[in-house]
Design an enzyme around this catalytic site. Structure first.
Site, PDB file in Angstrom:
ATOM      1  N   GLY A 223       0.791  -1.236   0.000  1.00 38.08           N
ATOM      2  CA  GLY A 223       0.000   0.000   0.000  1.00 38.08           C
ATOM      3  C   GLY A 223       0.818   1.277   0.000  1.00 38.08           C
TER       4      GLY A 223
ATOM      5  N   ARG B 271      -4.865   0.659  -7.262  1.00 36.98           N
ATOM      6  CA  ARG B 271      -3.659   1.286  -6.714  1.00 36.98           C
ATOM      7  C   ARG B 271      -3.144   2.394  -7.622  1.00 36.98           C
ATOM      8  NH1 ARG B 271      -1.942  -2.090  -2.546  1.00 36.98           N
ATOM      9  NH2 ARG B 271      -2.155  -4.320  -2.896  1.00 36.98           N
TER      10      ARG B 271
ATOM     11  N   ASP C 230       0.913   3.379   4.387  1.00 42.53           N
ATOM     12  CA  ASP C 230      -0.100   4.178   3.687  1.00 42.53           C
ATOM     13  C   ASP C 230      -1.124   4.746   4.650  1.00 42.53           C
ATOM     14  OD1 ASP C 230      -1.133   1.671   4.270  1.00 42.53           O
ATOM     15  OD2 ASP C 230      -1.900   1.251   2.272  1.00 42.53           O
TER      16      ASP C 230
ATOM     17  N   ASP D 112      -5.068   2.720  10.429  1.00 41.48           N
ATOM     18  CA  ASP D 112      -6.505   2.470  10.574  1.00 41.48           C
ATOM     19  C   ASP D 112      -6.725   1.900  11.973  1.00 41.48           C
ATOM     20  OD1 ASP D 112      -9.127   1.488  10.320  1.00 41.48           O
ATOM     21  OD2 ASP D 112      -8.918   1.059   8.210  1.00 41.48           O
TER      22      ASP D 112
ATOM     23  N   LYS E 292      -7.068   7.410  10.252  1.00 40.07           N
ATOM     24  CA  LYS E 292      -8.484   7.516  10.609  1.00 40.07           C
ATOM     25  C   LYS E 292      -8.526   7.759  12.116  1.00 40.07           C
ATOM     26  CE  LYS E 292     -10.080   4.464   6.914  1.00 40.07           C
ATOM     27  NZ  LYS E 292     -10.645   3.156   6.536  1.00 40.07           N
TER      28      LYS E 292
ATOM     29  N   PHE F 278     -13.682   3.505   3.548  1.00 41.15           N
ATOM     30  CA  PHE F 278     -12.651   2.696   2.903  1.00 41.15           C
ATOM     31  C   PHE F 278     -12.196   3.422   1.642  1.00 41.15           C
ATOM     32  CE2 PHE F 278     -10.771  -0.688   0.427  1.00 41.15           C
ATOM     33  CZ  PHE F 278      -9.995  -1.293   1.394  1.00 41.15           C
ATOM     34  N   VAL F 279     -10.903   3.680   1.557  1.00 47.43           N
ATOM     35  CA  VAL F 279     -10.387   4.493   0.450  1.00 47.43           C
ATOM     36  C   VAL F 279      -9.424   3.693  -0.425  1.00 47.43           C
ATOM     37  CG1 VAL F 279     -10.677   6.704   1.617  1.00 47.43           C
ATOM     38  CG2 VAL F 279      -8.567   5.420   1.969  1.00 47.43           C
TER      39      VAL F 279
END
Ligand code: XMP
Length: 199
Positions: free
Chosen positions: A46, A167, A102, A105, A133, A154-155
């Site tokens: 990521g 991606r 990345d 969370d 987040k 969710f991104v």
């Protein structure tokens, strides 16, 4: 691909601007305290695009290390237990480490990789994430450098994926709910959606 997106959360220009700022902040922090260089450890997959851009904003002596971790099995949008798929490829003993991911969370990934770096004898560890987040990040897992605080959606894009896709989107975006629902529910014997997802 664009048809799968409901909205752009962070456009590419804003990402580029913030990455430059992070670079200045990080360079300033390390320049003050160390001239032996750093090791930038990246959590794949990521953080791949983020770290490539960030590194080029860091005029520091550096080595680069990679570790591949997976938290998503199949077409999921909530992480499971993080698993190391490929271990760290460099020796960090005695090194100042900048750990790059990345997104922060639930914090499971950073907590686990950080512990490994400590066990491997890193001299210091700082963490940098593009996204956080804040509603979910646990108090025991903090990042030293944060690009953007975002809502609990969710991104995808700029390296972040759903089922290993999206991606290559240059912006950070939110996918249409139907995309998740179709892939979660409609398996249809497609192994691609049943295989573990790397980050
Ligand atoms: P944790 O929960 O361990 O999550 O902090 C870290 C890893 O999970 C992935 N992740 C996401 N990937 N969109 C994604 O594409 C998201 O909204 C998202 N949230 C978590 C990510 O790879 C991160 O390293």
């Amino acid at each position: 691909m664009d048809a799968d997106i409901i909205r752009i959360l962070i456009p590419r220009e804003e990402i580029a601007r913030r990455v430059r700022e992070l670079g200045e902040q990080i360079a300033c922090t390390y320049e003050r305290e160390n001239d032996a260089g750093i090791t930038v450890v990246t959590i794949l997959s990521g953080a791949l695009i983020f770290v490539a851009d960030l590194m080029r904003q860091l005029p520091l002596k550096m080595k680069v290390g990679l570790i591949m971790v997976s938290s998503y099995a199949g077409p999921r949008t909530s992480p499971g237990e993080p698993k190391v798929i490929h271990g760290l490829n460099t020796d960090v003993a005695g090194r100042h480490v900048l750990l790059v991911d990345d997104i922060l969370d639930t914090g499971g990934t950073l907590r686990m990789v950080r512990r490994r770096l400590e066990e491997a004898g890193a001299r210091s560890i700082r963490t940098c994430v593009l996204l956080r987040k804040p509603a979910k990040a646990p108090p025991d897992v903090q990042a030293d450098f944060i690009g953007f605080d975002i809502e609990d959606a969710f991104v995808v894009g700029y390296g972040l994926d759903f089922d290993d896709q999206y991606r290559n989107l240059p912006d950070i975006a939110v996918l249409r709910e139907e995309i998740y629902a179709r892939r979660r529910g409609g398996g249809g014997g497609n192994d691609r959606f049943a295989s573990p997802n790397d980050q």
